[in-house]
Design a protein around this motif. Structure first.
Motif, PDB file in Angstrom:
ATOM      1  N   THR A   1       0.847  -1.197   0.000  1.00  0.00           N
ATOM      2  CA  THR A   1       0.000   0.000   0.000  1.00  0.00           C
ATOM      3  C   THR A   1       0.880   1.243   0.000  1.00  0.00           C
ATOM      4  O   THR A   1       1.877   1.314   0.722  1.00  0.00           O
ATOM      5  CB  THR A   1      -0.913   0.021   1.240  1.00  0.00           C
ATOM      6  OG1 THR A   1      -1.607  -1.217   1.330  1.00  0.00           O
ATOM      7  CG2 THR A   1      -1.915   1.156   1.154  1.00  0.00           C
TER       8      THR A   1
ATOM      9  N   GLU B   1      -2.931   4.847   2.653  1.00  0.00           N
ATOM     10  CA  GLU B   1      -2.312   3.876   3.550  1.00  0.00           C
ATOM     11  C   GLU B   1      -3.124   3.693   4.818  1.00  0.00           C
ATOM     12  O   GLU B   1      -3.344   2.569   5.283  1.00  0.00           O
ATOM     13  CB  GLU B   1      -0.884   4.314   3.871  1.00  0.00           C
ATOM     14  CG  GLU B   1       0.030   4.297   2.646  1.00  0.00           C
ATOM     15  CD  GLU B   1       1.368   4.958   2.912  1.00  0.00           C
ATOM     16  OE1 GLU B   1       1.405   5.913   3.705  1.00  0.00           O
ATOM     17  OE2 GLU B   1       2.360   4.514   2.335  1.00  0.00           O
ATOM     18  N   ALA B   2      -3.607   4.798   5.394  1.00  0.00           N
ATOM     19  CA  ALA B   2      -4.409   4.713   6.619  1.00  0.00           C
ATOM     20  C   ALA B   2      -5.762   4.057   6.340  1.00  0.00           C
ATOM     21  O   ALA B   2      -6.277   3.289   7.157  1.00  0.00           O
ATOM     22  CB  ALA B   2      -4.605   6.102   7.215  1.00  0.00           C
ATOM     23  N   PHE B   3      -6.332   4.343   5.174  1.00  0.00           N
ATOM     24  CA  PHE B   3      -7.637   3.775   4.829  1.00  0.00           C
ATOM     25  C   PHE B   3      -7.549   2.254   4.706  1.00  0.00           C
ATOM     26  O   PHE B   3      -8.372   1.523   5.262  1.00  0.00           O
ATOM     27  CB  PHE B   3      -8.144   4.382   3.521  1.00  0.00           C
ATOM     28  CG  PHE B   3      -9.491   3.859   3.082  1.00  0.00           C
ATOM     29  CD1 PHE B   3     -10.656   4.424   3.564  1.00  0.00           C
ATOM     30  CD2 PHE B   3      -9.587   2.796   2.196  1.00  0.00           C
ATOM     31  CE1 PHE B   3     -11.901   3.935   3.169  1.00  0.00           C
ATOM     32  CE2 PHE B   3     -10.812   2.302   1.799  1.00  0.00           C
ATOM     33  CZ  PHE B   3     -11.968   2.878   2.286  1.00  0.00           C
TER      34      PHE B   3
ATOM     35  N   ASN C   1       0.839   5.839  -0.970  1.00  0.00           N
ATOM     36  CA  ASN C   1      -0.038   7.005  -0.980  1.00  0.00           C
ATOM     37  C   ASN C   1      -0.773   7.153  -2.314  1.00  0.00           C
ATOM     38  O   ASN C   1      -1.808   7.788  -2.387  1.00  0.00           O
ATOM     39  CB  ASN C   1       0.750   8.284  -0.671  1.00  0.00           C
ATOM     40  CG  ASN C   1       1.885   8.503  -1.652  1.00  0.00           C
ATOM     41  OD1 ASN C   1       2.197   7.638  -2.464  1.00  0.00           O
ATOM     42  ND2 ASN C   1       2.508   9.666  -1.588  1.00  0.00           N
TER      43      ASN C   1
ATOM     44  N   ASN D   1      -6.142   9.565   2.724  1.00  0.00           N
ATOM     45  CA  ASN D   1      -4.899   8.892   3.105  1.00  0.00           C
ATOM     46  C   ASN D   1      -5.057   7.414   2.775  1.00  0.00           C
ATOM     47  O   ASN D   1      -5.700   6.666   3.509  1.00  0.00           O
ATOM     48  CB  ASN D   1      -4.614   9.106   4.594  1.00  0.00           C
ATOM     49  CG  ASN D   1      -3.258   8.578   5.015  1.00  0.00           C
ATOM     50  OD1 ASN D   1      -2.785   7.575   4.494  1.00  0.00           O
ATOM     51  ND2 ASN D   1      -2.630   9.253   5.965  1.00  0.00           N
TER      52      ASN D   1
ATOM     53  N   ALA E   1      -5.231   0.299   5.934  1.00  0.00           N
ATOM     54  CA  ALA E   1      -4.920  -0.271   7.241  1.00  0.00           C
ATOM     55  C   ALA E   1      -6.181  -0.388   8.098  1.00  0.00           C
ATOM     56  O   ALA E   1      -6.360  -1.347   8.861  1.00  0.00           O
ATOM     57  CB  ALA E   1      -3.872   0.574   7.948  1.00  0.00           C
ATOM     58  N   GLY E   2      -7.078   0.599   7.957  1.00  0.00           N
ATOM     59  CA  GLY E   2      -8.327   0.570   8.715  1.00  0.00           C
ATOM     60  C   GLY E   2      -9.289  -0.505   8.255  1.00  0.00           C
ATOM     61  O   GLY E   2     -10.212  -0.875   8.992  1.00  0.00           O
TER      62      GLY E   2
END
Length: 529
Positions: free
Chosen positions: A416, A455-457, A418, A453, A459-460
């Motif tokens: 993953t 990467e954060a999405f 950006n 974001n 990961a969530g």
């Protein structure tokens, strides 16, 4: 009733004494007229403010002096100190009268750029200035939180003033952040931020083209309800009280050759061309005076970057090799950062790679390893084997059946970033003789709503698999996938036929589904026997 008191107030040149006297007068006039005019509080306050404005204009027009005793075109005393913060990349303390800014500059790699979410997507800024105006700088207490509209506006004005003086990204590849902390304010803290920001950039070793300074001009009128005329009084480097009671706040920033930015606020009906010409010429002289003071303190930018600034190196690989540099789940890039003791390694979608570290030798070794890696060697841990992985065979290419455009696959998330997610939709052979088929789910295709974001999405989502639809190949021959298309189909009630490749343990490269079925039936027959 108040004329003599106002005249006395304007003989006090100190901000604290003058503010205290004005507060005393305001309280006095309200108490004197409260009983006689009980419902005219607003009118009384407006008349009092108009008296203060007219008296200020009369003082300047008749005597050529201002409320702090300065001449009309005189700039307050300037004190400058650079390198006052030993651990900051660049720092400067700029004081002009009772306005003071502590400006700091921080240099970083491409990953440190400011990211802005806009209606048409995400934008990155290589240079940004952040302005902070705490209540304490005007002798008050209050809540300190996120910046307000005023702080954002002042920071944007100071930032735009400095942008034309910056070197190009090719000349100076660093991301640059300037913070201006206002510790005392009595007029034009945004222009103090321009001056302090320029000085801290020079202190950090940023090779700016020319120094930039800023000044705020004001105008005093006897009657605010008219257009400026010959009676208008132009004042340089305005005080806070002149800004509040005057009719113009004209901020001008630039270098010796011209203006880089300006902002104009007026409270009268308009300005004549003669008034503007006079204000601009007076601003030019004030700006040059401030530049002289700045150059006395710091004649030129430092020739070398401070030791605390990370060093940068760059290289570029083919887009098809990006996955090789990053590795499954980012394993390869993390190994490179760890083994070569890098500060960071930023890989862009076009294959550009920027490396930052405190040691230039480590950067050179990392670049050599990356170039060798994508050329067919390397792999695994970076830099500990001595030979850089030379002599290894090139990585085999995918040779299995092509994906079907429009088909939905349940694939494994490989990495993953950006800019999107790499997903393996068809696994390779178990013996490693043939790699799996990977495609890119661009960040715009990850969800039905815009993902800020990626990467954060991802990961969530807390999953290692993703259902994607094959969109086809782009102009560069890269497989394009979409999770958004799958979600939209499900929302519209379209029946989705899913191919779950995550449960396949790897058929032989190039094996058809019929061949796989025949082998499976043969195995079942043996088990039955």
């Amino acid at each position: 009733l108040m004329a003599e008191k106002v005249d006395y107030c304007y003989t006090l040149s100190n901000k604290a004494d003058q503010s205290a006297e004005m507060s005393k007068m305001s309280k006095f006039i309200k108490e004197e007229l409260a009983e006689q005019y009980p419902e005219q509080h607003n009118a009384i306050a407006a008349a009092y403010k108009d008296l203060l404005s007219r008296k200020m204009f009369e003082l300047a027009k008749n005597t050529g002096k201002r409320v702090d005793g300065r001449d009309l075109d005189q700039v307050r005393r300037i004190d400058i100190e650079t390198s006052l913060l030993p651990r900051a990349h660049g720092s400067a303390l700029f004081t002009r009268g009772e306005t003071q800014s502590i400006a700091t500059a921080t240099l970083g790699d491409a990953s440190m750029q400011q990211k802005l979410d806009k209606l048409d997507g995400t934008e990155s800024k290589r240079f940004y200035l952040q302005y902070t105006f705490p209540p304490s700088c005007v002798g008050e207490t209050g809540r300190v939180g996120a910046p307000g509209r005023r702080e954002i506006g002042h920071g944007n004005l100071a930032e735009r003033a400095l942008v034309p003086a910056l070197p190009s990204e090719e000349e100076f590849p660093y991301s640059i952040r300037v913070e201006s902390l206002i510790t005392e304010s009595h007029g034009s803290s945004s222009m103090a931020s321009v001056c302090g920001g320029c000085l801290c950039l020079m202190d950090a070793g940023v090779p700016i083209k020319r120094p930039v300074s800023g000044i705020a001009m004001g105008m005093l009128l006897g009657d605010k309800g008219t257009v400026s005329d010959d009676n208008a009084v132009i004042v340089s480097d305005i005080l806070g009280v002149e800004d509040a009671l005057g009719t113009m706040d004209f901020k001008v920033a630039g270098d010796r050759e011209g203006i880089t930015t300006f902002q104009l606020d007026i409270k009268c009906e308009g300005l004549s061309l003669d008034t503007m010409a006079k204000a601009l010429e007076q601003a030019r002289k004030g700006r040059l005076h401030i530049l002289d003071e700045m150059e006395r303190a710091m004649p030129e930018a430092r020739s070398e970057l401070p030791g605390m600034v990370p060093k940068l190196g760059s290289t570029k690989v083919e887009e098809s090799s990006i996955g090789k540099v990053i590795g499954p789940g980012g394993k390869q890039i993390r190994a490179i950062i760890e083994d070569f003791e890098l500060t960071n390694m930023d890989v862009q979608e076009d294959g550009s790679i920027q490396i930052s570290a405190m040691n230039t030798t480590k950067i050179a070794l990392a670049i050599d390893f990356i170039e060798n890696l994508v050329a067919g060697g390397g792999g695994g841990r970076g830099g500990r084997r001595g030979d850089g992985g030379a002599g290894k065979e090139p990585r085999p290419q995918y040779t299995g059946p092509p994906p079907e455009v429009g088909q939905v696959y349940k694939g494994k998330i490989i990495s993953t970033h950006n800019f999107g997610v790499f997903v393996e939709i068809i696994p390779g052979a178990e013996d490693g003789s043939s790699p799996g088929l990977e495609g890119l789910v661009h960040v715009s295709e990850v969800h039905t709503e815009r993902v800020r974001n990626c990467e954060a999405f991802v990961a969530g989502m807390r999953t290692e698999v993703m259902e994607v639809k094959v969109l086809g190949y782009n102009d560069k021959g890269k497989l394009q996938l979409s999770r958004k298309a799958v979600l939209l189909d499900k929302k519209e009630g379209v029946k989705v036929e899913l191919v779950d490749t995550t449960k396949i343990n790897g058929n032989s490269a190039g094996m058809s589904q019929e061949e796989a079925d025949v082998i499976a039936q043969a195995i079942e027959g043996i088990l039955d026997v």
